[in-house]
Design a protein around this motif. Structure first.
Motif, mmCIF file in Angstrom:
data_model
loop_
_atom_site.group_PDB
_atom_site.id
_atom_site.type_symbol
_atom_site.label_atom_id
_atom_site.label_comp_id
_atom_site.label_asym_id
_atom_site.label_seq_id
_atom_site.Cartn_x
_atom_site.Cartn_y
_atom_site.Cartn_z
ATOM 1 N N GLY A 128 -45.029 -26.042 -19.122
ATOM 2 C CA GLY A 128 -43.969 -25.044 -19.243
ATOM 3 C C GLY A 128 -43.098 -25.005 -18.000
ATOM 4 N N LEU A 129 -43.718 -25.171 -16.827
ATOM 5 C CA LEU A 129 -42.947 -25.197 -15.580
ATOM 6 C C LEU A 129 -42.011 -26.409 -15.543
ATOM 7 N N ILE A 130 -42.507 -27.551 -16.001
ATOM 8 C CA ILE A 130 -41.639 -28.734 -16.063
ATOM 9 C C ILE A 130 -40.469 -28.475 -17.007
ATOM 10 N N THR A 131 -40.752 -27.827 -18.125
ATOM 11 C CA THR A 131 -39.697 -27.538 -19.101
ATOM 12 C C THR A 131 -38.637 -26.623 -18.506
ATOM 13 N N THR A 146 -57.082 -26.849 -20.310
ATOM 14 C CA THR A 146 -55.960 -26.887 -21.253
ATOM 15 C C THR A 146 -54.921 -25.826 -20.932
ATOM 16 N N GLY A 147 -55.378 -24.605 -20.670
ATOM 17 C CA GLY A 147 -54.451 -23.514 -20.395
ATOM 18 C C GLY A 147 -53.612 -23.757 -19.153
ATOM 19 N N HIS A 148 -54.258 -24.200 -18.087
ATOM 20 C CA HIS A 148 -53.519 -24.464 -16.849
ATOM 21 C C HIS A 148 -52.512 -25.599 -17.039
ATOM 22 N N VAL A 149 -52.937 -26.649 -17.720
ATOM 23 C CA VAL A 149 -52.043 -27.800 -17.907
ATOM 24 C C VAL A 149 -50.853 -27.425 -18.782
ATOM 25 N N VAL A 150 -51.098 -26.684 -19.855
ATOM 26 C CA VAL A 150 -49.995 -26.275 -20.736
ATOM 27 C C VAL A 150 -49.011 -25.382 -19.978
ATOM 28 N N CYS A 151 -49.528 -24.483 -19.153
ATOM 29 C CA CYS A 151 -48.630 -23.668 -18.321
ATOM 30 C C CYS A 151 -47.810 -24.562 -17.393
ATOM 31 N N GLY A 152 -48.456 -25.591 -16.851
ATOM 32 C CA GLY A 152 -47.745 -26.531 -15.989
ATOM 33 C C GLY A 152 -46.644 -27.268 -16.731
ATOM 34 N N SER A 156 -36.084 -21.319 -23.846
ATOM 35 C CA SER A 156 -36.928 -20.717 -24.886
ATOM 36 C C SER A 156 -38.202 -21.530 -25.088
ATOM 37 N N PHE A 157 -38.057 -22.844 -25.127
ATOM 38 C CA PHE A 157 -39.238 -23.700 -25.257
ATOM 39 C C PHE A 157 -40.127 -23.577 -24.017
ATOM 40 N N ALA A 158 -39.511 -23.450 -22.858
ATOM 41 C CA ALA A 158 -40.291 -23.290 -21.626
ATOM 42 C C ALA A 158 -41.104 -22.001 -21.666
ATOM 43 N N LEU A 159 -40.449 -20.914 -22.053
ATOM 44 C CA LEU A 159 -41.130 -19.624 -22.114
ATOM 45 C C LEU A 159 -42.256 -19.647 -23.139
#
Length: 347
Positions: free
Chosen positions: A113-116, A105-111, A82-85
């Motif tokens: 999310g991938l780690i999560t 910022t957007g790309h890094v935050v999405c990244g 859920s936190f990843a999504l």
């Protein structure tokens, strides 16, 4: 593991998550520096990784102390995913906004999310962690029918592998199709994120295969080498960028890559520990948790220097704050590897 220690090791990820959320929000809202719009969200969403790590910690500890339930088997992975999504959705939202620095910022935050996603998968893989000591003590090296089926094991490893592949493709596209300095920054950070996701393949594979009982002696060096290599690649790229881009303001990304490399090496402590105690006694197992402590301190010391450097070079504003969050991640990994040492090394 006594009750007090079990509470402490579960509290550390939650405390680090709270720090990231609070510090990230503070950076984002304090002052009028446009760079806060990058540093704030990145630090904030590092908290999502800490929450997924908490789910891993809680999953393992509850098995060690005998309080793991069928509900917990599903609730902790669900929290992690859920936190990843939520992190990926927020990253996409930032990308589509027109705020300052939204591209990076957007790309890094999405990244993040991938780690999560990868960490949440590690929590899922740990749902039968209690079988690892039993399988390790089995001299026949036979498959444990109580462990994962081959399909379940492949699925868990496949999820992390697919996520890592997505990160690598994302990184390549940013470098190949990007036309702005911001694309170089985002692509470089995504490179480090891809290294972390790849490192987590080694962790999930080690856990899943040891639970199944199919972990071979040859894999001991294979997975450990993969994680160390990923950290080294991120570190080397950081050095290259600092040198090649030394006359440009975006060379600060080299320090971010140093932090991502340190996270990879923190993950290596878990992979190395699982390898060292598999079908053998390893007297120094309780020394391995010092690795993430060292990496956490390295992140914080480097952040301190960059905070000072910001006085005469404002480009260090973002890495100084982000490295503080990386230190929180590394310290959270200390609690995880300590839990692993307590549970997996017990025969």
């Amino acid at each position: 593991m006594n009750h007090g220690i079990s509470v402490l090791f579960r509290a550390i990820p939650l405390a680090m998550a709270a720090f990231c959320f609070a510090y990230g929000a503070y950076v984002y809202t304090a002052g009028d520096d446009p760079l806060r719009l990058t540093a704030g969200p990145v630090v904030f969403f590092l908290g999502s990784i800490c929450m997924a790590l908490y789910c891993t910690a809680a999953t393992i500890i509850r098995q060690i102390v005998g309080t793991y339930t069928e509900t917990a088997k599903y609730i902790f992975p669900a929290i992690g995913y859920s936190f990843a999504l939520a992190t990926i959705i927020c990253g996409v939202f930032i990308l589509t906004s027109q705020t300052s620095g939204s591209l990076v910022t957007g790309h890094v935050v999405c990244g993040l999310g991938l780690i999560t996603v990868c960490v949440a998968t590690a929590a899922t893989a740990s749902s039968r962690f209690s079988l690892i000591p039993r399988n390790s003590a089995d001299a026949s090296f036979s498959i444990n029918p109580q462990g994962f089926t081959i399909g379940q094991s492949v699925t868990l490893i496949g999820i992390v592998s697919a996520t890592a592949l997505a990160a690598w493709v994302w990184c390549i596209l940013l470098f190949v199709r990007g036309t702005l300095p911001a694309h170089i920054v985002a692509g470089s950070v995504m490179f480090g994120i891809a290294c972390i996701c790849t490192s987590l393949i080694a962790l999930v594979a080690s856990i899943a295969r040891q639970i199944r009982g199919s972990y071979s002696m040859r894999e001991k060096s294979k997975w450990s080498s993969l994680v160390i290599t990923m950290g080294s690649l991120a570190f080397i790229l950081g050095i290259v960028l600092l040198i090649v881009l030394r006359s440009q303001t975006i060379n600060f990304v080299g320090f971010v890559l140093f932090g991502l490399a340190l996270i990879c090496w923190s993950i290596s402590s878990k992979v190395i520990l699982l390898a060292k105690i598999w079908h053998t006694e390893f007297p120094l197992a309780n020394r391995i948790p010092i690795i993430p402590v060292i990496t956490a301190l390295a992140c914080l010391f480097l952040a301190a220097f960059l905070f000072e450097a910001t006085d005469f070079a404002h480009k260090y504003y973002v890495p100084a704050r982000v490295l503080t969050g990386f230190g929180a991640i590394c310290f959270t990994l200390y609690s995880i590897v300590s839990i692993l040492e307590s549970g997996a090394s017990k025969k």
